[in-house]
Design an enzyme around this catalytic site. Structure first.
Site, PDB file in Angstrom:
ATOM      1  N   HIS A  25      84.329 100.606  86.197  1.00 23.03           N
ATOM      2  CA  HIS A  25      84.204  99.149  86.386  1.00 23.03           C
ATOM      3  C   HIS A  25      83.740  98.889  87.809  1.00 23.03           C
ATOM      4  O   HIS A  25      84.549  98.733  88.727  1.00 23.03           O
ATOM      5  CB  HIS A  25      85.555  98.475  86.096  1.00 23.03           C
ATOM      6  N   HIS A  27      80.386  96.639  89.587  1.00 23.06           N
ATOM      7  CA  HIS A  27      79.160  95.832  89.434  1.00 23.06           C
ATOM      8  C   HIS A  27      78.213  96.261  90.547  1.00 23.06           C
ATOM      9  O   HIS A  27      78.574  96.151  91.724  1.00 23.06           O
ATOM     10  CB  HIS A  27      79.464  94.337  89.570  1.00 23.06           C
ATOM     11  N   HIS A 205      84.807  91.770  80.052  1.00 23.08           N
ATOM     12  CA  HIS A 205      85.842  91.274  80.964  1.00 23.08           C
ATOM     13  C   HIS A 205      86.704  90.304  80.159  1.00 23.08           C
ATOM     14  O   HIS A 205      86.175  89.393  79.491  1.00 23.08           O
ATOM     15  CB  HIS A 205      85.217  90.502  82.118  1.00 23.08           C
ATOM     16  N   GLU A 208      91.264  88.555  83.063  1.00 26.50           N
ATOM     17  CA  GLU A 208      91.272  88.688  84.536  1.00 26.50           C
ATOM     18  C   GLU A 208      91.985  87.437  85.064  1.00 26.50           C
ATOM     19  O   GLU A 208      93.058  87.524  85.647  1.00 26.50           O
ATOM     20  CB  GLU A 208      89.836  88.781  85.071  1.00 26.50           C
ATOM     21  N   ASP A 286      85.384  97.334  91.143  1.00 29.83           N
ATOM     22  CA  ASP A 286      84.824  96.025  90.791  1.00 29.83           C
ATOM     23  C   ASP A 286      83.627  95.658  91.684  1.00 29.83           C
ATOM     24  O   ASP A 286      82.482  95.889  91.284  1.00 29.83           O
ATOM     25  CB  ASP A 286      85.911  94.936  90.845  1.00 29.83           C
ATOM     26  N   ASP A 287      83.890  95.081  92.851  1.00 36.49           N
ATOM     27  CA  ASP A 287      82.823  94.659  93.773  1.00 36.49           C
ATOM     28  C   ASP A 287      83.206  95.128  95.176  1.00 36.49           C
ATOM     29  O   ASP A 287      83.610  94.327  96.033  1.00 36.49           O
ATOM     30  CB  ASP A 287      82.677  93.134  93.740  1.00 36.49           C
TER      31      ASP A 287
HETATM   32  N1  ADE Z   1      81.042  89.788  88.245  1.00 35.07           N
HETATM   33  C1  ADE Z   1      81.239  90.551  89.325  1.00 35.07           C
HETATM   34  N2  ADE Z   1      82.542  90.723  89.538  1.00 35.07           N
HETATM   35  C2  ADE Z   1      83.208  90.058  88.565  1.00 35.07           C
HETATM   36  C3  ADE Z   1      84.561  89.873  88.235  1.00 35.07           C
HETATM   37  N3  ADE Z   1      85.545  90.389  88.961  1.00 35.07           N
HETATM   38  N4  ADE Z   1      84.864  89.120  87.153  1.00 35.07           N
HETATM   39  C4  ADE Z   1      83.895  88.582  86.424  1.00 35.07           C
HETATM   40  N5  ADE Z   1      82.603  88.725  86.692  1.00 35.07           N
HETATM   41  C5  ADE Z   1      82.248  89.474  87.746  1.00 35.07           C
HETATM   42 ZN    ZN Z   2      84.240  93.073  87.075  1.00 39.01          ZN
END
Ligand code: ADE
Ligand code: ZN
Length: 349
Positions: A25, A27, A205, A208, A286-287
């Site tokens: 996971h 992006h 997703h 969350e 994630d990011d």
């Molecule tokens: N796009 C990038 N990060 C995300 C996240 N945590 N939740 C939903 N969409 C995303």
């Molecule tokens: Zn994500």
């Protein structure tokens, strides 16, 4: 059951960093560091509303998912050419290899780019070539998962799928991301059915920020094979039981959850409850450029905050391989490598 060797607490962070793992996971647009954003902005003559790298990084204070997404989409606006997508993905893969990630399944958001006039071919080929090179140089297998933006329409998702089909062999699955609340999985039932007909893997997703009902929909309507995040499942005991019984993997992203205020502190994160309930939990970034750490920082900070033990390290890395979309023989080989890694620790005891 594999017996985990004794590991002194002060050695645990280095074990977490060194153990082989998969990341499921991440992006790719969320790996774009401020330094690279500025470099690409200059190269492509794109103007940014921030005076410096430091000013941009200082803006990374989020109150919820949407407040992050607004900045994340703005950051991605510097990506125009195939080389830009390659450079972004290569920077991530280089870090992932240093984190002992041996397999990565990487999300990309084509609509963020095609809406700005970037051709599908440009972005997919740039990402793909970086994945190919990571395999050649590091032996890291990197696969792509195309995500639909859920704040856009299902019609837009269908058009995106159509545009991506000439490049079908460059991605292994589809996902669903962006603003969760108000955009339930049900909105995308038909396009996911089409994706499954095409033999694509399916993830989404869900849970969350959104309610457990969205996780039910992702499973029942989209037939998701994994749930991205899914931490809200604890609010629904029947759902927890189902996730455990069916061993539906959750790709949990601890530092993301703190940065986006899903939990007030890492010590209050529910990952241990999910693990204790028998769910196939994995740890991911994630990011990472926005949330203060790549996958190893997620492991190390989480373990410190929750007082997790070596057996959890083994379980989480094992789960990351089990939950991947690699074939059974490959999974066995990685699981064998993981056991061998822990066996070597015993010998050093
Ligand atoms: N796009 C990038 N990060 C995300 C996240 N945590 N939740 C939903 N969409 C995303
Ligand atoms: Zn994500």
């Amino acid at each position: 059951m594999f017996k985990i060797p004794h590991i002194a607490p002060d050695r645990l962070p280095s074990v977490l960093r060194l153990m082989p793992k998969a990341e499921l996971h991440v992006h790719i647009e969320g790996t774009l560091e401020p330094e690279l954003i500025f470099k690409l902005a200059q190269r492509n003559h794109v103007s940014l509303p921030y005076a410096s790298v430091e000013a941009l990084r200082a803006a990374y204070q989020f109150s919820d998912l949407q407040s992050f997404l607004d900045l994340y989409y703005a950051g991605a606006s510097v990506l125009l050419h195939e080389q830009d997508f390659f450079d972004m993905a290569w920077a991530y893969l280089d870090k992932a290899a240093a984190d002992n990630v041996v397999h990565a399944e990487i999300f990309f958001d084509p609509q963020t780019h095609t809406a700005r006039g970037v051709p599908m071919e440009t972005l997919i080929k740039g990402l793909h070539h970086a994945c190919q090179r990571a395999h050649q140089e590091f032996g890291l297998s990197a696969k792509l998962i195309l995500c639909f933006l859920r704040h856009l329409s299902e019609e837009d998702a269908f058009a995106t799928l159509e545009a991506a089909l000439p490049f079908r062999h460059y991605f292994i699955g589809v996902g669903l991301d962006s603003s969760e609340l108000g955009h339930p999985p049900a909105k995308f039932e038909r396009v996911f059915a089409r994706c499954r007909e095409l033999g694509l893997h399916v993830v989404a997703h869900a849970g969350e920020e959104g309610p457990p009902e969205y996780i039910h929909q992702a499973l029942d309507l989209l037939k998701a094979e994994r749930i991205d995040h899914g931490v809200q499942a604890v609010r629904d005991p029947a759902l927890m039981q189902r996730l455990a019984e069916e061993r539906v993997p959750l790709t949990v992203c601890p530092l993301s959850n703190i940065k986006l205020c899903v939990f007030p502190t890492l010590a209050q994160h529910n990952l241990k409850s999910l693990l204790d309930a028998g769910l196939c939990v994995t740890v991911n970034s994630d990011d990472p450029a926005y949330f203060g750490g790549y996958v190893n920082e997620n492991y190390v900070e989480l373990f410190a905050a929750l007082g997790l033990e070596p057996r959890h390290a083994y379980q989480l890395a094992f789960n990351s391989f089990e939950a991947s979309f690699a074939d059974a023989a490959q999974k066995k080989a990685w699981e064998h490598g993981l056991k061998a890694f822990f066996e070597r620790l015993r010998e050093q005891d």
